[in-house]
Design a protein around this motif. Structure first.
Motif, PDB file in Angstrom:
ATOM      1  N   ILE A   1       0.832  -1.201   0.000  1.00  8.87           N
ATOM      2  CA  ILE A   1       0.000   0.000   0.000  1.00  8.87           C
ATOM      3  C   ILE A   1       0.865   1.248   0.000  1.00  8.87           C
ATOM      4  CG2 ILE A   1      -1.613   1.358   1.402  1.00  8.87           C
ATOM      5  CD1 ILE A   1      -2.926  -1.287   2.222  1.00  8.87           C
ATOM      6  N   GLY A   2       1.969   1.239   0.800  1.00 10.36           N
ATOM      7  CA  GLY A   2       2.862   2.399   0.855  1.00 10.36           C
ATOM      8  C   GLY A   2       3.467   2.718  -0.504  1.00 10.36           C
TER       9      GLY A   2
ATOM     10  N   VAL B   1       3.867  13.916   1.299  1.00 10.17           N
ATOM     11  CA  VAL B   1       4.026  12.499   0.959  1.00 10.17           C
ATOM     12  C   VAL B   1       5.166  11.911   1.797  1.00 10.17           C
ATOM     13  CG1 VAL B   1       4.547  10.841  -0.863  1.00 10.17           C
ATOM     14  CG2 VAL B   1       3.140  12.812  -1.383  1.00 10.17           C
ATOM     15  N   TYR B   2       6.234  12.668   1.968  1.00 13.86           N
ATOM     16  CA  TYR B   2       7.346  12.220   2.812  1.00 13.86           C
ATOM     17  C   TYR B   2       6.876  12.024   4.251  1.00 13.86           C
ATOM     18  CZ  TYR B   2      11.521  12.229  -0.127  1.00 13.86           C
ATOM     19  OH  TYR B   2      12.478  11.899  -1.053  1.00 13.86           O
ATOM     20  N   LEU B   3       6.052  12.942   4.735  1.00 13.20           N
ATOM     21  CA  LEU B   3       5.534  12.804   6.094  1.00 13.20           C
ATOM     22  C   LEU B   3       4.661  11.561   6.221  1.00 13.20           C
ATOM     23  CD1 LEU B   3       4.653  16.519   6.975  1.00 13.20           C
ATOM     24  CD2 LEU B   3       6.469  15.108   7.984  1.00 13.20           C
ATOM     25  N   PHE B   4       3.901  11.257   5.172  1.00 16.36           N
ATOM     26  CA  PHE B   4       3.108  10.025   5.153  1.00 16.36           C
ATOM     27  C   PHE B   4       4.019   8.806   5.318  1.00 16.36           C
ATOM     28  CE2 PHE B   4       2.264   6.611   2.014  1.00 16.36           C
ATOM     29  CZ  PHE B   4       1.327   5.893   2.746  1.00 16.36           C
ATOM     30  N   ILE B   5       5.105   8.766   4.548  1.00 15.23           N
ATOM     31  CA  ILE B   5       6.035   7.642   4.639  1.00 15.23           C
ATOM     32  C   ILE B   5       6.688   7.594   6.016  1.00 15.23           C
ATOM     33  CG2 ILE B   5       8.189   6.678   3.734  1.00 15.23           C
ATOM     34  CD1 ILE B   5       5.781   6.265   1.925  1.00 15.23           C
ATOM     35  N   TYR B   6       6.997   8.760   6.575  1.00 11.77           N
ATOM     36  CA  TYR B   6       7.600   8.816   7.908  1.00 11.77           C
ATOM     37  C   TYR B   6       6.683   8.161   8.944  1.00 11.77           C
ATOM     38  CZ  TYR B   6       8.948  10.681  12.448  1.00 11.77           C
ATOM     39  OH  TYR B   6       9.278  10.793  13.779  1.00 11.77           O
ATOM     40  N   PHE B   7       5.411   8.543   8.948  1.00 13.27           N
ATOM     41  CA  PHE B   7       4.472   7.975   9.912  1.00 13.27           C
ATOM     42  C   PHE B   7       4.234   6.489   9.640  1.00 13.27           C
ATOM     43  CE2 PHE B   7       2.975  12.515  10.200  1.00 13.27           C
ATOM     44  CZ  PHE B   7       3.417  12.709  11.503  1.00 13.27           C
ATOM     45  N   ALA B   8       4.268   6.103   8.350  1.00 10.68           N
ATOM     46  CA  ALA B   8       4.055   4.699   8.010  1.00 10.68           C
ATOM     47  C   ALA B   8       5.200   3.824   8.498  1.00 10.68           C
ATOM     48  CB  ALA B   8       3.897   4.556   6.495  1.00 10.68           C
ATOM     49  N   LEU B   9       6.440   4.286   8.339  1.00  7.02           N
ATOM     50  CA  LEU B   9       7.599   3.498   8.750  1.00  7.02           C
ATOM     51  C   LEU B   9       7.871   3.602  10.244  1.00  7.02           C
ATOM     52  CD1 LEU B   9      10.108   4.124   5.811  1.00  7.02           C
ATOM     53  CD2 LEU B   9       8.398   2.323   6.086  1.00  7.02           C
TER      54      LEU B   9
ATOM     55  N   LEU C   1      -2.750  10.125  10.967  1.00  7.10           N
ATOM     56  CA  LEU C   1      -1.777  11.090  10.451  1.00  7.10           C
ATOM     57  C   LEU C   1      -1.343  10.737   9.032  1.00  7.10           C
ATOM     58  CD1 LEU C   1       0.376  11.685  13.662  1.00  7.10           C
ATOM     59  CD2 LEU C   1      -1.011  13.392  12.467  1.00  7.10           C
ATOM     60  N   GLN C   2      -1.228   9.444   8.747  1.00  2.00           N
ATOM     61  CA  GLN C   2      -0.889   9.036   7.382  1.00  2.00           C
ATOM     62  C   GLN C   2      -1.962   9.529   6.404  1.00  2.00           C
ATOM     63  OE1 GLN C   2       0.341   4.857   6.899  1.00  2.00           O
ATOM     64  NE2 GLN C   2       0.684   4.778   9.106  1.00  2.00           N
ATOM     65  N   CYS C   3      -3.214   9.334   6.760  1.00  2.00           N
ATOM     66  CA  CYS C   3      -4.318   9.764   5.896  1.00  2.00           C
ATOM     67  C   CYS C   3      -4.337  11.281   5.721  1.00  2.00           C
ATOM     68  CB  CYS C   3      -5.649   9.303   6.485  1.00  2.00           C
ATOM     69  SG  CYS C   3      -5.914   7.527   6.434  1.00  2.00           S
ATOM     70  N   ILE C   4      -4.159  11.989   6.835  1.00  3.79           N
ATOM     71  CA  ILE C   4      -4.195  13.450   6.779  1.00  3.79           C
ATOM     72  C   ILE C   4      -3.079  13.981   5.886  1.00  3.79           C
ATOM     73  CG2 ILE C   4      -3.864  15.542   8.151  1.00  3.79           C
ATOM     74  CD1 ILE C   4      -5.306  14.039  10.455  1.00  3.79           C
ATOM     75  N   CYS C   5      -1.900  13.379   5.995  1.00  6.55           N
ATOM     76  CA  CYS C   5      -0.770  13.814   5.154  1.00  6.55           C
ATOM     77  C   CYS C   5      -1.070  13.620   3.677  1.00  6.55           C
ATOM     78  CB  CYS C   5       0.498  13.052   5.538  1.00  6.55           C
ATOM     79  SG  CYS C   5       1.220  13.563   7.106  1.00  6.55           S
ATOM     80  N   LEU C   6      -1.642  12.471   3.329  1.00  7.99           N
ATOM     81  CA  LEU C   6      -1.973  12.216   1.925  1.00  7.99           C
ATOM     82  C   LEU C   6      -3.097  13.132   1.438  1.00  7.99           C
ATOM     83  CD1 LEU C   6      -1.765   8.335   1.564  1.00  7.99           C
ATOM     84  CD2 LEU C   6      -0.194  10.047   0.671  1.00  7.99           C
ATOM     85  N   ALA C   7      -4.051  13.412   2.313  1.00  2.26           N
ATOM     86  CA  ALA C   7      -5.145  14.317   1.926  1.00  2.26           C
ATOM     87  C   ALA C   7      -4.610  15.715   1.660  1.00  2.26           C
ATOM     88  CB  ALA C   7      -6.208  14.341   3.027  1.00  2.26           C
ATOM     89  N   ILE C   8      -3.728  16.203   2.537  1.00  2.46           N
ATOM     90  CA  ILE C   8      -3.147  17.538   2.341  1.00  2.46           C
ATOM     91  C   ILE C   8      -2.259  17.558   1.109  1.00  2.46           C
ATOM     92  CG2 ILE C   8      -1.613  19.278   3.341  1.00  2.46           C
ATOM     93  CD1 ILE C   8      -2.608  18.433   6.081  1.00  2.46           C
ATOM     94  N   SER C   9      -1.511  16.472   0.895  1.00  2.00           N
ATOM     95  CA  SER C   9      -0.659  16.385  -0.290  1.00  2.00           C
ATOM     96  C   SER C   9      -1.488  16.511  -1.571  1.00  2.00           C
ATOM     97  CB  SER C   9       0.101  15.056  -0.289  1.00  2.00           C
ATOM     98  OG  SER C   9       0.817  14.883  -1.488  1.00  2.00           O
ATOM     99  N   GLY C  10      -2.585  15.763  -1.624  1.00  2.00           N
ATOM    100  CA  GLY C  10      -3.459  15.848  -2.799  1.00  2.00           C
ATOM    101  C   GLY C  10      -4.069  17.226  -2.961  1.00  2.00           C
ATOM    102  N   LEU C  11      -4.421  17.849  -1.839  1.00  2.00           N
ATOM    103  CA  LEU C  11      -4.987  19.196  -1.886  1.00  2.00           C
ATOM    104  C   LEU C  11      -3.965  20.199  -2.432  1.00  2.00           C
ATOM    105  CD1 LEU C  11      -7.238  21.217  -1.197  1.00  2.00           C
ATOM    106  CD2 LEU C  11      -6.277  21.368   1.115  1.00  2.00           C
TER     107      LEU C  11
END
Length: 215
Positions: A67-68, A104-112, A126-136
């Motif tokens: 998924i990551g 996106v980097y922050l998403f990976i940081y929280f995921a790992l 936090l992973q979801c929020i990071c991806l949502a903000i990234s897309g925005l």
């Protein structure tokens, strides 16, 4: 400084920005793949299924790595879709693009940092929020490009809106999946596979069909 010179300068900056983002996304994918179980120790040699034992013993880890990588590639693809119709960039658009990949980097940081999701709902949320903000950030950059005339002049309004809507799916999926972070890790993981279909249906349902492009 003539308008033509500004356009050429913006086009060169766009080329540099694309190269930078491609490199950063490549580093991200490598970083996620580095999280695969270490095989150099040869501990797997004595196991009945060899290397497959790592994934049999902990299949959820493999799913989250999948998924990551998948979400990183989707984000990279979103960037490509938004950039391919651009003619040039400016400081504001470049800032949105850099902010997009930072999240996106922050998403990976929280995921790992919490691969087993043992720290409660905060990590997946936090992973979801990071991806949502990234897309925005990507969409805001695209809208800015449209307002400032940075897009290809042959791009009509219908196609511009089509691209905007198509790139709303990823941040909406991430935002909706934030709610499942408070249900449980397994449900949250499955959500990444289910929400995209529902979001795609809702966008078409609420907005209605996209009109055919004018000839």
């Amino acid at each position: 400084m003539t308008e033509e010179f500004k356009k050429r300068q913006g086009a060169r900056q766009l080329g540099r920005l694309k190269t930078l983002l491609d490199i950063l996304y490549a580093v991200l994918i490598i970083k996620v793949l580095d999280f695969l179980p270490m095989a150099e120790t040869m501990e797997w040699a004595d196991k009945p299924y060899g290397l497959l034992n790592y994934f049999i013993e902990d299949p959820v880890i493999l799913l989250r790595i999948f998924i990551g990588v998948g979400l990183t590639i989707i984000s990279w693809n979103q960037t490509n879709n938004l950039f391919k119709s651009l003619e040039r960039t400016d400081g504001t658009h470049a800032l949105y693009s850099i902010l997009q990949i930072i999240f996106v980097y922050l998403f990976i940081y929280f995921a790992l940092a919490d691969p087993n999701l043992e720290g409660g709902p905060s990590s997946p949320a936090l992973q979801c929020i990071c991806l949502a903000i990234s897309g925005l950030m990507g969409i805001l950059g695209w809208r800015h490009a449209g307002l400032k005339g940075l897009a290809d002049p042959d791009l009509d309004k219908v196609e511009f809106e089509r691209i905007t809507r198509n790139n709303m799916k990823e941040p909406l999926t991430a935002l909706l999946n934030t709610t499942l972070a408070f249900v449980g890790p397994t449900v949250w993981t499955i959500g990444w596979l289910v929400w995209p279909f529902l979001v795609n249906f809702l966008i078409k349902r609420i907005k209605g069909p996209i009109p055919a492009r004018e000839k």
